[in-house]
Design a protein around this motif. Structure first.
Motif, PDB file in Angstrom:
ATOM      1  N   GLN A  85       0.822  -1.214   0.000  1.00 17.65           N
ATOM      2  CA  GLN A  85       0.000   0.000   0.000  1.00 17.65           C
ATOM      3  C   GLN A  85       0.855   1.263   0.000  1.00 17.65           C
ATOM      4  OE1 GLN A  85      -3.303   0.075  -0.561  1.00 17.65           O
ATOM      5  NE2 GLN A  85      -2.977   2.268  -0.736  1.00 17.65           N
ATOM      6  N   GLN A  89       0.681   4.205  -2.748  1.00 17.08           N
ATOM      7  CA  GLN A  89       0.421   5.585  -2.322  1.00 17.08           C
ATOM      8  C   GLN A  89       1.517   6.521  -2.810  1.00 17.08           C
ATOM      9  OE1 GLN A  89      -2.571   6.491  -0.819  1.00 17.08           O
ATOM     10  NE2 GLN A  89      -1.768   8.420  -1.598  1.00 17.08           N
ATOM     11  N   ASP A  93       0.959   9.639  -5.153  1.00 14.59           N
ATOM     12  CA  ASP A  93       1.390  10.950  -4.656  1.00 14.59           C
ATOM     13  C   ASP A  93       2.324  11.645  -5.643  1.00 14.59           C
ATOM     14  OD1 ASP A  93      -0.110  10.585  -2.375  1.00 14.59           O
ATOM     15  OD2 ASP A  93       1.596  10.098  -1.082  1.00 14.59           O
TER      16      ASP A  93
END
Length: 118
Positions: A85, A89, A93
């Motif tokens: 995860q 992310q 981002d």
């Protein structure tokens, strides 16, 4: 003709994706690492990049960071084995439009590319 850059250090993935997207009518460039990708981007600005993360020299995160600083309009798809995860992310981002984990469905990838480019 829409230009796609495929960046991966895995020769089999490069060859199969190059064949697949040429068959779909795209102009395809390939790079074996992030450094080569940055050179190609400087000369032939693609509309979309399919980008691995774990590569020698310059990794996919660095390529994405460079793109978001200099070429915000380019679509970025991370296609990688990094499935945690926190990796997903980080990719999102950095401005990825899509994050797909290997192994992947080529049919799904083509559909996602078409969606992103339309």
């Amino acid at each position: 003709m829409i230009k796609i850059l495929i960046v991966d250090d895995e020769p089999n993935i490069l060859l199969s994706l190059e064949f697949l997207f040429k068959k779909e009518g795209y102009h395809v460039f390939i790079a074996r690492d992030g450094e080569e990708a940055l050179d190609i981007i400087a000369e032939n600005l693609p509309e979309l990049i399919i980008l691995d993360i774990m590569m020698p020299n310059v990794d996919g995160y660095e390529v994405a960071k460079h793109l978001r600083e200099k070429h915000k309009g380019i679509k970025i798809i991370f296609l990688t084995a990094k499935s945690k995860q926190q990796d997903i992310q980080k990719g999102l981002d950095l401005g990825a439009d899509l994050y797909l984990v290997k192994p992947f469905s080529t049919k799904e990838l083509v559909a996602k590319v078409k969606t992103l480019l339309n």
